[in-house]
Design a protein around this motif. Structure first.
Motif, PDB file in Angstrom:
ATOM      1  N   UNK A  37       0.868  -1.190   0.000  1.00 44.52           N
ATOM      2  CA  UNK A  37       0.000   0.000   0.000  1.00 44.52           C
ATOM      3  C   UNK A  37       0.898   1.231   0.000  1.00 44.52           C
ATOM      4  N   UNK A  38       0.682   2.098  -0.997  1.00 45.70           N
ATOM      5  CA  UNK A  38       1.439   3.355  -1.087  1.00 45.70           C
ATOM      6  C   UNK A  38       0.412   4.482  -1.036  1.00 45.70           C
ATOM      7  N   UNK A  39       0.537   5.355  -0.047  1.00 33.23           N
ATOM      8  CA  UNK A  39      -0.457   6.429   0.068  1.00 33.23           C
ATOM      9  C   UNK A  39       0.167   7.823   0.173  1.00 33.23           C
ATOM     10  N   UNK A  40       1.505   7.866   0.265  1.00 35.18           N
ATOM     11  CA  UNK A  40       2.172   9.164   0.404  1.00 35.18           C
ATOM     12  C   UNK A  40       3.513   9.122  -0.334  1.00 35.18           C
ATOM     13  N   UNK A  41       4.091  10.284  -0.473  1.00 30.67           N
ATOM     14  CA  UNK A  41       5.428  10.378  -1.066  1.00 30.67           C
ATOM     15  C   UNK A  41       6.426   9.606  -0.186  1.00 30.67           C
ATOM     16  N   UNK A  42       6.261   9.721   1.128  1.00 31.83           N
ATOM     17  CA  UNK A  42       7.163   9.014   2.064  1.00 31.83           C
ATOM     18  C   UNK A  42       7.057   7.499   1.876  1.00 31.83           C
ATOM     19  N   UNK A  43       5.835   6.998   1.622  1.00 28.38           N
ATOM     20  CA  UNK A  43       5.656   5.551   1.364  1.00 28.38           C
ATOM     21  C   UNK A  43       6.486   5.123   0.165  1.00 28.38           C
ATOM     22  N   UNK A  44       6.495   5.974  -0.866  1.00 28.96           N
ATOM     23  CA  UNK A  44       7.272   5.631  -2.065  1.00 28.96           C
ATOM     24  C   UNK A  44       8.753   5.499  -1.724  1.00 28.96           C
ATOM     25  N   UNK A  45       9.250   6.451  -0.938  1.00 32.41           N
ATOM     26  CA  UNK A  45      10.679   6.420  -0.595  1.00 32.41           C
ATOM     27  C   UNK A  45      11.032   5.158   0.192  1.00 32.41           C
ATOM     28  N   UNK A  46      10.105   4.762   1.056  1.00 33.39           N
ATOM     29  CA  UNK A  46      10.369   3.608   1.924  1.00 33.39           C
ATOM     30  C   UNK A  46      10.164   2.267   1.207  1.00 33.39           C
ATOM     31  N   UNK A  47       9.129   2.209   0.303  1.00 32.92           N
ATOM     32  CA  UNK A  47       8.701   0.880  -0.172  1.00 32.92           C
ATOM     33  C   UNK A  47       8.787   0.654  -1.676  1.00 32.92           C
ATOM     34  N   UNK A  48       9.379   1.598  -2.428  1.00 34.42           N
ATOM     35  CA  UNK A  48       9.365   1.453  -3.899  1.00 34.42           C
ATOM     36  C   UNK A  48       9.997   0.135  -4.357  1.00 34.42           C
ATOM     37  N   UNK A  49      11.010  -0.328  -3.633  1.00 39.74           N
ATOM     38  CA  UNK A  49      11.713  -1.556  -4.054  1.00 39.74           C
ATOM     39  C   UNK A  49      10.795  -2.786  -3.990  1.00 39.74           C
ATOM     40  N   UNK A  50       9.670  -2.675  -3.261  1.00 38.49           N
ATOM     41  CA  UNK A  50       8.750  -3.817  -3.145  1.00 38.49           C
ATOM     42  C   UNK A  50       7.810  -3.929  -4.350  1.00 38.49           C
ATOM     43  N   UNK A  51       7.813  -2.882  -5.184  1.00 38.57           N
ATOM     44  CA  UNK A  51       6.873  -2.849  -6.308  1.00 38.57           C
ATOM     45  C   UNK A  51       7.065  -4.040  -7.253  1.00 38.57           C
ATOM     46  N   UNK A  52       8.321  -4.427  -7.498  1.00 38.07           N
ATOM     47  CA  UNK A  52       8.511  -5.522  -8.464  1.00 38.07           C
ATOM     48  C   UNK A  52       8.158  -6.902  -7.901  1.00 38.07           C
ATOM     49  N   UNK A  53       7.618  -6.924  -6.679  1.00 40.98           N
ATOM     50  CA  UNK A  53       7.177  -8.207  -6.105  1.00 40.98           C
ATOM     51  C   UNK A  53       5.667  -8.431  -6.287  1.00 40.98           C
ATOM     52  N   UNK A  54       4.970  -7.440  -6.895  1.00 35.32           N
ATOM     53  CA  UNK A  54       3.517  -7.594  -7.053  1.00 35.32           C
ATOM     54  C   UNK A  54       3.175  -8.007  -8.491  1.00 35.32           C
ATOM     55  N   UNK A  55       1.955  -8.526  -8.678  1.00 34.15           N
ATOM     56  CA  UNK A  55       1.501  -8.920 -10.017  1.00 34.15           C
ATOM     57  C   UNK A  55       0.896  -7.746 -10.771  1.00 34.15           C
ATOM     58  N   UNK A  56       0.277  -6.820 -10.023  1.00 30.39           N
ATOM     59  CA  UNK A  56      -0.449  -5.722 -10.670  1.00 30.39           C
ATOM     60  C   UNK A  56      -0.626  -4.578  -9.658  1.00 30.39           C
ATOM     61  N   UNK A  57      -0.663  -3.349 -10.175  1.00 34.30           N
ATOM     62  CA  UNK A  57      -0.909  -2.185  -9.305  1.00 34.30           C
ATOM     63  C   UNK A  57      -2.232  -1.537  -9.695  1.00 34.30           C
ATOM     64  N   UNK A  58      -2.926  -0.979  -8.697  1.00 34.67           N
ATOM     65  CA  UNK A  58      -4.175  -0.248  -8.971  1.00 34.67           C
ATOM     66  C   UNK A  58      -4.031   1.151  -8.373  1.00 34.67           C
ATOM     67  N   UNK A  59      -4.130   2.165  -9.226  1.00 34.00           N
ATOM     68  CA  UNK A  59      -3.919   3.553  -8.792  1.00 34.00           C
ATOM     69  C   UNK A  59      -5.235   4.325  -8.726  1.00 34.00           C
ATOM     70  N   UNK A  60      -5.636   4.691  -7.527  1.00 33.46           N
ATOM     71  CA  UNK A  60      -6.708   5.676  -7.314  1.00 33.46           C
ATOM     72  C   UNK A  60      -6.109   6.681  -6.341  1.00 33.46           C
ATOM     73  N   UNK A  61      -5.261   7.581  -6.889  1.00 39.18           N
ATOM     74  CA  UNK A  61      -4.555   8.520  -6.022  1.00 39.18           C
ATOM     75  C   UNK A  61      -4.996   9.951  -6.353  1.00 39.18           C
ATOM     76  N   UNK A  62      -4.056  10.790  -6.686  1.00 35.26           N
ATOM     77  CA  UNK A  62      -4.382  12.188  -6.969  1.00 35.26           C
ATOM     78  C   UNK A  62      -3.953  12.525  -8.400  1.00 35.26           C
TER      79      UNK A  62
END
Ligand SMILES: NC(=O)c1ccc[n+]([C@@H]2O[C@H](COP(=O)([O-])OP(=O)(O)OC[C@H]3O[C@@H](n4cnc5c(N)ncnc54)[C@H](O)[C@@H]3O)[C@@H](O)[C@H]2O)c1
Length: 251
Positions: A37-62
């Motif tokens: 779950x990514x909900x802020x810019x800080x989340x991206x900095x902390x967890x971006x490396x985990x993105x390639x472990x998922x099958x698909x992303x769903x974006x309902x952000x801003x």
């Protein structure tokens, strides 16, 4: 990424607001795992490396974060479903990036299956009604009072669908202080109503001197959007390219 065609997906939620929560509930009900779950810019900095472990992303952000989120998914070769609106001025650049780099993007300004089916019926009805010029068409949308834009994006899309099929219509116009009948005959009148606690409703009426023909879509809640987004996520895994609801529903 490999075509997993897995029944159960590892999903990244980009945006964990009202829609993110709805999608989480629907996805879990379907047996999928919310792996990130990514909900802020800080989340991206902390967890971006985990993105390639998922099958698909769903974006309902801003609107201001959607393009950057799409590019991050492209870089990680993760298919992305985008429901966020308001970023379409950058659509051409994203489309080119998607096609050139063989990425996977599914976008829709309205993920409700019902609205998309309704839209297809609307276009077909307009095609038929074009042969019967005695009928005059008008459109009415009703939304909650927090919605500030009028007419709704969905009403505009429906109106454009009618205008494309109706020779006598040139454009649509928002009717505020006059009745639809007062408008020039080459304009499609749209009435926008704002009421407390009303789920989104769109009505299209053809009227003649002898009768009315009316079609109507009424949303009960936000679940319809979330269900459509999860369905799109299940559908794009293993595919490459740019997709919309027309591809998913074969409308
Ligand atoms: N396509 C559709 O069918 C459909 C339906 C409903 C809403 N929407 C659109 O979806 C979007 C979200 O709607 P909502 O009602 O959930 O809004 P919301 O304001 O409740 O949630 C947006 C969330 O995005 C988060 N966010 C901010 N920056 C981010 C970033 N860089 N990365 C990831 N997340 C970030 C915010 O913290 C917030 O929690 C809006 O653009 C809305 O118009 C589309």
């Amino acid at each position: 990424m490999e075509n997993t065609q897995a029944k159960y997906l590892k999903i990244a939620l980009l945006g964990y607001g009202k829609m993110g929560h709805e999608i989480e509930a629907i996805a879990k009900d379907a047996g999928h795992k919310i792996a990130l779950i990514i909900d802020t810019h800080a989340d991206w900095q902390e967890k971006e490396s985990l993105l390639n472990k998922v099958d698909v992303a769903i974006d309902f952000s801003l609107p201001e974060s959607a393009v950057s989120n799409i590019k991050k998914c492209f870089a990680a070769k993760v298919p992305i479903v985008v429901g966020t609106t308001g970023w379409y001025s950058e659509f051409e650049a994203i489309k080119n990036l998607c096609m050139e780099e063989k990425n996977t993007l599914f976008y829709a300004s309205n993920f409700s299956l019902g609205v998309n089916i309704f839209s297809a019926v609307n276009t077909k009805l307009a095609e038929i009604m074009n042969r019967f010029p005695d009928y005059r068409v008008s459109l009415k949308e009703t939304h909650h009072t927090q919605k500030l834009d009028a007419p709704s994006g969905t009403a505009i899309t429906l109106a454009e669908g009618i205008i494309r099929k109706t020779e006598k219509l040139k454009s649509w116009e928002l009717v505020e202080n006059k009745s639809p009948e007062q408008l020039a005959k080459d304009l499609l009148p749209i009435t926008a109503i704002r009421e407390e606690q009303v789920p989104g409703t769109h009505e299209i009426v053809y009227h003649s001197e002898v009768d009315f023909i009316e079609i109507k879509h009424e949303a009960k809640n936000r679940k319809g959007f979330a269900k459509g987004a999860v369905l799109a996520a299940e559908w794009i895994v293993g595919k490459t390219g740019l997709f919309t609801m027309n591809d998913l529903l074969a409308l």
